[in-house]
Motif scaffolding. Structure first.
Motif, mmCIF file in Angstrom:
data_model
loop_
_atom_site.group_PDB
_atom_site.id
_atom_site.type_symbol
_atom_site.label_atom_id
_atom_site.label_comp_id
_atom_site.label_asym_id
_atom_site.label_seq_id
_atom_site.Cartn_x
_atom_site.Cartn_y
_atom_site.Cartn_z
ATOM 1 N N ARG A 1 44.946 7.910 6.045
ATOM 2 C CA ARG A 1 43.984 6.988 5.414
ATOM 3 C C ARG A 1 43.426 6.005 6.434
ATOM 4 O O ARG A 1 42.227 5.691 6.411
ATOM 5 N N VAL A 2 44.289 5.530 7.336
ATOM 6 C CA VAL A 2 43.831 4.603 8.372
ATOM 7 C C VAL A 2 42.822 5.292 9.284
ATOM 8 O O VAL A 2 41.786 4.720 9.655
ATOM 9 N N ARG A 3 43.102 6.527 9.624
ATOM 10 C CA ARG A 3 42.195 7.278 10.496
ATOM 11 C C ARG A 3 40.860 7.536 9.800
ATOM 12 O O ARG A 3 39.802 7.491 10.432
ATOM 13 N N TRP A 4 40.911 7.823 8.485
ATOM 14 C CA TRP A 4 39.653 8.065 7.777
ATOM 15 C C TRP A 4 38.811 6.786 7.699
ATOM 16 O O TRP A 4 37.586 6.827 7.855
ATOM 17 N N LEU A 5 39.464 5.645 7.487
ATOM 18 C CA LEU A 5 38.737 4.380 7.506
ATOM 19 C C LEU A 5 38.151 4.122 8.889
ATOM 20 O O LEU A 5 37.064 3.549 9.024
ATOM 21 N N GLY A 6 38.859 4.573 9.923
ATOM 22 C CA GLY A 6 38.340 4.458 11.284
ATOM 23 C C GLY A 6 37.078 5.274 11.473
ATOM 24 O O GLY A 6 36.144 4.853 12.168
ATOM 25 N N VAL A 7 37.027 6.459 10.842
ATOM 26 C CA VAL A 7 35.824 7.289 10.918
ATOM 27 C C VAL A 7 34.655 6.573 10.240
ATOM 28 O O VAL A 7 33.524 6.560 10.747
ATOM 29 N N GLU A 8 34.919 5.969 9.079
ATOM 30 C CA GLU A 8 33.854 5.243 8.387
ATOM 31 C C GLU A 8 33.348 4.067 9.223
ATOM 32 O O GLU A 8 32.146 3.811 9.297
ATOM 33 N N VAL B 1 27.113 9.344 18.326
ATOM 34 C CA VAL B 1 28.122 8.836 17.395
ATOM 35 C C VAL B 1 28.202 9.732 16.164
ATOM 36 O O VAL B 1 29.292 10.019 15.649
ATOM 37 N N ALA B 2 27.043 10.213 15.691
ATOM 38 C CA ALA B 2 27.028 11.087 14.514
ATOM 39 C C ALA B 2 27.774 12.384 14.789
ATOM 40 O O ALA B 2 28.533 12.875 13.947
ATOM 41 N N ILE B 3 27.571 12.952 15.974
ATOM 42 C CA ILE B 3 28.271 14.197 16.333
ATOM 43 C C ILE B 3 29.765 13.953 16.395
ATOM 44 O O ILE B 3 30.569 14.739 15.883
ATOM 45 N N ALA B 4 30.153 12.836 17.030
ATOM 46 C CA ALA B 4 31.578 12.509 17.116
ATOM 47 C C ALA B 4 32.173 12.335 15.727
ATOM 48 O O ALA B 4 33.261 12.846 15.429
ATOM 49 N N CYS B 5 31.455 11.633 14.844
ATOM 50 C CA CYS B 5 31.944 11.417 13.483
ATOM 51 C C CYS B 5 32.131 12.737 12.751
ATOM 52 O O CYS B 5 33.093 12.915 12.000
ATOM 53 N N PHE B 6 31.200 13.643 12.960
ATOM 54 C CA PHE B 6 31.263 14.934 12.275
ATOM 55 C C PHE B 6 32.545 15.678 12.636
ATOM 56 O O PHE B 6 33.296 16.106 11.749
ATOM 57 N N TYR B 7 32.815 15.825 13.922
ATOM 58 C CA TYR B 7 34.003 16.586 14.323
ATOM 59 C C TYR B 7 35.295 15.873 13.951
ATOM 60 O O TYR B 7 36.265 16.509 13.520
ATOM 61 N N ILE B 8 35.312 14.566 14.099
ATOM 62 C CA ILE B 8 36.516 13.819 13.714
ATOM 63 C C ILE B 8 36.783 14.015 12.226
ATOM 64 O O ILE B 8 37.913 14.279 11.801
ATOM 65 N N ALA B 9 35.715 13.897 11.416
ATOM 66 C CA ALA B 9 35.880 14.011 9.969
ATOM 67 C C ALA B 9 36.312 15.421 9.562
ATOM 68 O O ALA B 9 37.187 15.589 8.712
ATOM 69 N N VAL B 10 35.708 16.443 10.173
ATOM 70 C CA VAL B 10 36.059 17.834 9.832
ATOM 71 C C VAL B 10 37.511 18.123 10.184
ATOM 72 O O VAL B 10 38.273 18.664 9.369
ATOM 73 N N PHE B 11 37.905 17.754 11.398
ATOM 74 C CA PHE B 11 39.278 18.037 11.821
ATOM 75 C C PHE B 11 40.281 17.246 10.984
ATOM 76 O O PHE B 11 41.351 17.759 10.624
ATOM 77 N N LEU B 12 39.933 16.010 10.667
ATOM 78 C CA LEU B 12 40.825 15.191 9.852
ATOM 79 C C LEU B 12 40.933 15.763 8.442
ATOM 80 O O LEU B 12 42.012 15.762 7.839
ATOM 81 N N PHE B 13 39.809 16.270 7.917
ATOM 82 C CA PHE B 13 39.836 16.886 6.587
ATOM 83 C C PHE B 13 40.802 18.067 6.545
ATOM 84 O O PHE B 13 41.648 18.168 5.644
ATOM 85 N N PHE B 14 40.692 18.970 7.515
ATOM 86 C CA PHE B 14 41.569 20.139 7.511
ATOM 87 C C PHE B 14 43.026 19.748 7.734
ATOM 88 O O PHE B 14 43.937 20.341 7.143
ATOM 89 N N GLU B 15 43.255 18.750 8.570
ATOM 90 C CA GLU B 15 44.635 18.309 8.796
ATOM 91 C C GLU B 15 45.226 17.694 7.532
ATOM 92 O O GLU B 15 46.373 17.978 7.165
ATOM 93 N N MET B 16 44.431 16.865 6.840
ATOM 94 C CA MET B 16 44.915 16.244 5.610
ATOM 95 C C MET B 16 45.115 17.295 4.514
ATOM 96 O O MET B 16 46.083 17.230 3.748
ATOM 97 N N ALA B 17 44.189 18.256 4.445
ATOM 98 C CA ALA B 17 44.336 19.335 3.463
ATOM 99 C C ALA B 17 45.589 20.141 3.746
ATOM 100 O O ALA B 17 46.330 20.529 2.830
ATOM 101 N N TRP B 18 45.857 20.399 5.034
ATOM 102 C CA TRP B 18 47.053 21.147 5.419
ATOM 103 C C TRP B 18 48.320 20.366 5.055
ATOM 104 O O TRP B 18 49.273 20.934 4.524
ATOM 105 N N ASP B 19 48.311 19.069 5.328
ATOM 106 C CA ASP B 19 49.467 18.233 4.972
ATOM 107 C C ASP B 19 49.725 18.270 3.469
ATOM 108 O O ASP B 19 50.870 18.384 3.012
ATOM 109 N N TYR B 20 48.662 18.142 2.702
ATOM 110 C CA TYR B 20 48.776 18.145 1.243
ATOM 111 C C TYR B 20 49.328 19.481 0.748
ATOM 112 O O TYR B 20 50.281 19.528 -0.049
#
Length: 653
Positions: free
Chosen positions: A283-290, A308-327
């Protein structure tokens, strides 16, 4: 005798003397003879090669390297020398292992190679890489060795290796493809880590062509790495072959490569300033992306700077899959691994919504809160995300489908959840329908249908679940499984349900009884539904005692009850006694016995057809003897044999 023949014989004699001394263990004598031979015959390959072999047998690696260097400079085309050099290269490509009987020899060859001059090392490796017989994989492995020894070669050989492996692995996208693994685990990390690889600077390739690296190239590398890590992690989650890069290790490595890419693309300082490291909570990392995106809801339209938009995109995608995997690792992973019987500690968990709290009837405060949540800062990258999902095949991952369905449930979008679940259910084969994962899918379909108001569809799904449940060990006389305590809270309720028979059965039975009760009490002509409801009320008795009382009242009002399957499924003593009482009441037409030639046309009523009444009493006496039998196996048999009498059209599985 010709002079050349004489010299050859002399050469052989001196070498023979050297070998004889060596066989006797006299290394000093052998060295003296070989030193003499090298002096007398400096242009003879066999003598010089024997000197090299002598140093190797004496484990004199420095002297052996000097002798091998002389051989390479003077006799580069000799087949025996080429075979020796090939052996050195193969040793370099062989990973260390403790169970290899040749490990000592391999280690010695590696040490010998390290003693060779740098120019000789490079020449040997380039010659080995030029051998097309070894294939693309071996060629790229040799190039990697060259790059590690001579980092300045990364601009040519590194990019060449990337091109070759990309073409090689494109024909096989499986995670265990060796070309793909070498590409993403070694070549790309090496390119990203090298200070020689820089953007907007032309690089002359080995073919002579010039290439200018751009941000898009590095993004392509990053996507290839992410595709591999998410794929091997998915396979590990689904019970497939484990991989050293799967799971937490893979996410950490992916984050490191993201940071290296960011450094080359100018994103690193921005990323680090917003604290998105893998050690932080999700959650902290996702708030960091925002925060990183700089989104401002009060300024529209809003566009972040492109880097910055490109960086946000990859950070968000990778974080999404990692969080989905954790869940899913916590919620679903226990369902995989080959077992078709869900047991405590291995069964998946399920998110269900208490259906008596329909999303459309939420209080205003909850609805407003949900609307506010929908307007939270978010990143609009759906198109690119879908592109990556299709490219990686992620949309067909069952675990990700389950995650998306759960997300829809959390967002109160049960229609979307049902669409996703229906798609996943259609992928389940007949042999897999008793698996824990299939049970979870159809259980969530039960819940979504109920919340959406499709009670008959929910009942149909629930009946399917119960009929597919494996037989559980039930002690004689135990008819009430463990139930969850009732919850008396207002507003929306979500809870976790473990997909084990002792939790699935009560949930499904509640859905079925609720639906069947409405049908049985609402349709005066549907006596069969009334009888089937009577069967189900035995479950968790006396929990449904109030419904049973209403059922008896309904029979008395209608003055008739026809259920010839009564003695196939009713074994509860309380129900048997009550139905026997009704059968002895005047003016009630009660048919409980199956229709046979012997009793056809009989009506069980007081004072009428004494034979039928005696037959009923005998059947009751026999049925009372079954009162200690467990109810659950009987109910499972009921669902397999009987089709619920719901009337009208309803959903089917």
């Amino acid at each position: 005798m010709p002079l050349s023949v004489a010299r050859e014989l002399d050469c052989e004699w001196v070498v023979g003397r050297c070998k004889s001394y060596l066989e006797r263990g006299d290394k000093h004598g052998a060295k003296a003879w070989i030193l003499t031979a090298r002096s007398l015959f400096p242009g003879d390959f066999s003598v010089q090669y024997e000197a090299f072999c002598l140093h190797m047998s004496c484990e004199e690696l420095k002297e052996a390297a000097m002798a091998l260097t002389d051989l390479f400079n003077v006799f580069p085309r000799e087949a025996q020398l080429q075979s020796c050099l090939t052996g050195l290269v193969e040793a370099l490509l062989t990973p260390p292992t403790t169970d290899d009987p040749q490990e000592k020899v391999t280690a010695q060859k590696k040490l010998l190679f390290n003693q060779l001059p740098a120019n000789v090392q490079k020449s040997v490796l380039l010659h080995a890489a030029a051998d097309e017989n070894g294939g693309v994989l071996r060629q790229c492995k040799v190039w990697l060795v060259i790059i590690k020894l001579f980092p300045d070669m990364v601009k040519t050989l590194g990019l060449d290796a990337y091109d070759l492996l990309s073409k090689e692995q494109s024909t096989a996208v499986m995670a265990d493809n060796q070309s793909r693994e070498l590409l993403v685990c070694e070549v790309i990390p090496l390119l990203l880590a090298s200070p020689e690889i820089r953007l907007e600077l032309p690089v002359v390739r080995s073919s002579g062509q010039s290439t200018t690296l751009k941000t898009s190239h590095l993004c392509q590398w990053l996507e290839s790495v992410a595709s591999f890590y998410t794929t091997v992690t998915s396979q590990a989650l689904l019970g497939g072959r484990g991989h050293k890069c799967a799971g937490k290790v893979g996410w950490d490595q992916l984050h490191q490569l993201l940071m290296r890419t960011a450094e080359k693309c100018g994103w690193r300082e921005v990323i680090l300033s917003n604290q998105i490291g893998p050690h932080l909570p999700s959650r902290v990392r996702w708030l960091g992306v925002e925060k990183l995106s700089g989104y401002n809801p009060h300024v529209k339209p809003f566009e972040a700077p492109r880097p910055v938009a490109i960086a946000c995109f990859y950070i968000a995608v990778f974080l999404f899959f990692e969080m989905a995997w954790d869940y899913c690792r916590e919620m679903l992973a226990p369902a995989f691994g080959g077992s078709s019987v869900p047991v405590a500690g291995r069964a998946p968990w399920l998110v269900v919504e208490e259906y008596q709290h329909h999303p459309t009837s939420l209080d205003d405060k909850t609805s407003k809160r949900r609307k506010a949540d929908d307007s939270r800062p978010s990143l609009n990258f759906n198109t690119e995300f879908m592109r990556l999902g299709q490219q990686w095949g992620a949309l067909e991952w069952s675990w990700l489908g389950m995650f998306r369905a759960d997300m829809a449930v959390f967002k109160c979008d049960h229609t979307l959840a049902m669409q996703i679940l229906t798609h996943e259910w259609h992928k389940v084969s007949e042999d897999e329908k008793t698996s824990p994962m299939a049970t979870r899918i159809i259980m969530q379909m039960v819940n979504c249908a109920m919340v959406l108001g499709d009670s008959r569809g929910a009942c149909s799904f629930a009946s399917e679940v119960v009929s597919l449940l494996p037989s559980s060990q039930v002690l004689p006389g135990v008819t009430s499984p463990r139930t969850l305590p009732p919850q008396h809270t207002s507003g929306r309720q979500l809870r976790l349900l473990c997909c084990t028979p002792d939790e699935i059965m009560p949930f499904c039975m509640e859905v079925i009884i609720r639906t069947l009760k409405d049908v049985a009490f609402g349709d005066p002509k549907n006596e069969r539904a009334l009888g089937q409801l009577l069967v189900l009320l035995q479950y968790q008795w006396p929990k449904e005692e109030e419904i049973f009382a209403s059922l008896i009242t309904t029979i008395q009002k209608r003055r008739r009850f026809h259920f010839p399957e009564f003695f196939d499924y009713i074994i509860l003593i309380d129900i048997l006694e009550e139905m026997l009482y009704l059968a002895n009441c005047d003016s009630l037409q009660i048919t409980l016995l199956p229709q046979t030639d012997a009793n056809k046309g009989r009506t069980v009523t007081r004072g009428v057809n004494r034979g039928a009444r005696e037959e009923l009493m005998l059947a009751m006496e026999q049925q009372i003897k079954r009162c200690e039998e467990p109810v659950e196996p009987l109910l499972r048999h009921f669902f397999k044999q009987e089709k619920l009498s719901l009337g009208g059209k309803h959903a089917t599985t």
